[in-house]
Design an enzyme around this catalytic site. Structure first.
Site, mmCIF file in Angstrom:
data_model
loop_
_atom_site.group_PDB
_atom_site.id
_atom_site.type_symbol
_atom_site.label_atom_id
_atom_site.label_comp_id
_atom_site.label_asym_id
_atom_site.label_seq_id
_atom_site.Cartn_x
_atom_site.Cartn_y
_atom_site.Cartn_z
ATOM 1 N N SER A 83 -81.542 -24.800 -17.247
ATOM 2 C CA SER A 83 -81.644 -26.171 -17.748
ATOM 3 C C SER A 83 -83.118 -26.534 -17.877
ATOM 4 O O SER A 83 -83.894 -26.327 -16.939
ATOM 5 C CB SER A 83 -80.961 -27.112 -16.754
ATOM 6 N N CYS A 102 -74.062 -37.699 -6.728
ATOM 7 C CA CYS A 102 -74.742 -38.951 -7.057
ATOM 8 C C CYS A 102 -74.861 -39.031 -8.569
ATOM 9 O O CYS A 102 -75.886 -38.699 -9.132
ATOM 10 C CB CYS A 102 -76.116 -38.958 -6.394
HETATM 11 N N1 PLP Z 1 -76.245 -26.675 -12.105
HETATM 12 C C1 PLP Z 1 -77.044 -27.124 -11.127
HETATM 13 C C2 PLP Z 1 -77.234 -26.304 -9.891
HETATM 14 C C3 PLP Z 1 -77.695 -28.352 -11.268
HETATM 15 O O1 PLP Z 1 -78.490 -28.805 -10.285
HETATM 16 C C4 PLP Z 1 -77.476 -29.101 -12.453
HETATM 17 C C5 PLP Z 1 -78.094 -30.448 -12.612
HETATM 18 O O2 PLP Z 1 -77.841 -31.351 -11.872
HETATM 19 C C6 PLP Z 1 -76.645 -28.592 -13.446
HETATM 20 C C7 PLP Z 1 -76.047 -27.369 -13.233
HETATM 21 C C8 PLP Z 1 -76.389 -29.334 -14.727
HETATM 22 O O3 PLP Z 1 -77.516 -29.238 -15.578
HETATM 23 P P1 PLP Z 1 -77.682 -30.173 -16.862
HETATM 24 O O4 PLP Z 1 -78.174 -31.493 -16.369
HETATM 25 O O5 PLP Z 1 -78.709 -29.462 -17.718
HETATM 26 O O6 PLP Z 1 -76.377 -30.248 -17.566
#
Ligand code: PLP
Length: 380
Positions: free
Chosen positions: A197, A321
């Protein structure tokens, strides 16, 4: 009062390199990377240069990178359906909700327990996969994150990969919180798919990638276009992707980690000196340098988050959250922490803008709050 931002695991401040790359991309004129004219070809060149940068961060070949709208979509693309894989989906009990949501207990999908520090036990996974009822369902798709977003705990992905491989299964790794904090190449080398991300690295929100192993088949979720080598239809978000690439290049300097772990360790030591009974979730396991999940005994996480906010300090209160609503953390519960302790844990996460002065401000605010609520000594 200068704000202090200590919630990098929720989202990181946009890096100046990323901001510049986004502006340059928006100013570069029109051009759809799928168009054959000169403007389209120029856009295609920018897209492919960005793909090279993200691939370099992941230790992958550019052709392995599929751009998505973020890690939620990347996780979905990996987990929604694997061509030719009817087997069970199994995920660690501490995965992000965007992974957990794809488990369907009605068809036998399940979670793997974690230990008190939040780590998966590869031997327990091997036993689960060897269970005849599980094995007869076909090759499993296993999802184990590289680094937990609430605690920073690092999972034994290499050992998990060996177990999954031996069972003929596939491994998905959510590496969102590992990017820029750990070398991703060893993870990419053993994962069938790996999610990233941009906004956790200092890029923009709404853009991410799925890194797909060369021999892994993938069924697109979004159809109706040949973009991303037919793995994800839809015109690419070129400006966002340019920002992602610039952040990936800047974040690849994982030399920052020694500096951040010194800050984080000083923060934990100062809070422990004030309240020797506090719990640091996952501190018995290897953790990335930037994260601390620490309790203030007797004070609810929401109360702490609001009090810090009044002091101009942004911290997180557990992963559940979203929309400003704080719920109990499935991660802390899976680690076996009593609810009464879990409810008092906040997440402090540092990054590229964090300074010694930020830690001083946090520690002073933490001690003030602790004395006001728990230990009624006069504040220092
Ligand atoms: N996976 C993890 C471990 C995350 O911390 C997050 C974000 O909170 C996500 C997935 C989701 O990412 P995105 O905000 O790019 O959809």
């Amino acid at each position: 009062m200068t704000p202090v931002y200590l919630d990098y695991n929720a989202t990181a401040p946009l890096r100046p390199e990323a901001s510049r790359a986004i502006a340059e991309s928006l100013d570069a004129g029109p051009g759809n990377p799928s168009s054959v004219h000169a403007a389209g070809r120029a856009a295609r060149r920018r897209l492919e240069a960005a793909r090279d940068a993200v691939a370099a961060l992941a230790g992958a070949a550019p052709a392995q990178v599929v751009f998505t709208s973020g890690a939620t979509e990347a996780n979905a693309l990996a987990l929604a359906r694997w061509t030719g894989s009817p087997g069970p989906r199994i995920a660690s009990a501490v995965e992000h909700d965007s992974v957990r949501a794809w488990l369907d207990p009605a068809v036998g999908d399940c979670t793997i327990a974690v230990d008190g520090d939040g780590r998966v036990d590869p031997a327990a996974l091997a036993a689960l996969l060897a269970d005849p009822a599980m094995a007869e369902r076909g090759p499993p798709l296993v999802s184990v994150m590289a680094v937990n977003n609430e605690t920073g705990v690092i999972q034994p992905v290499a050992e998990v990969a060996q177990v999954v491989r031996a069972a003929g299964g596939r491994l998905h790794v959510d590496a969102v919180q590992a990017a820029g904090r750990l070398d991703l190449a060893p993870l990419t080398a053993v994962a069938d798919t790996l999610a990233l991300s941009a906004h956790k690295l200092g890029g923009p929100a709404g853009v991410g990638a799925l890194v797909v192993a060369r021999d892994a088949s993938l069924a697109p979720l979004l159809r109706g276009g040949a973009q991303e080598a037919r793995r994800r239809a839809g015109t690419e978000n070129l400006a966002g992707i340019a920002g992602f690439a610039a952040a990936a290049t800047a974040a690849a300097e994982i030399g920052q980690q020694a500096r951040l772990s010194a800050l984080r360790d000083r923060l934990e030591a100062a809070c422990l000196a004030e309240a020797p009974g506090l719990v640091v979730a996952g501190d018995g396991a290897p953790r990335v340098a930037n994260t601390s999940a620490l309790s203030m005994p007797g004070v609810a996480a929401e109360t702490q988050v609001m009090a810090f906010d009044l002091d101009g300090i942004a911290v997180g209160a557990g992963a559940a959250c979203t929309s400003g609503k704080v719920g109990p953390s499935h991660v802390l519960a899976a680690m076996g922490l009593p609810a009464a302790v879990g409810e008092t844990i906040i997440r402090v996460s540092l990054g590229w803008t964090s300074t010694d002065a930020d830690i001083d401000r946090f520690v002073a605010a933490w001690c003030r709050l602790h004395r006001r609520h728990v230990d009624r000594r006069p504040a220092a």
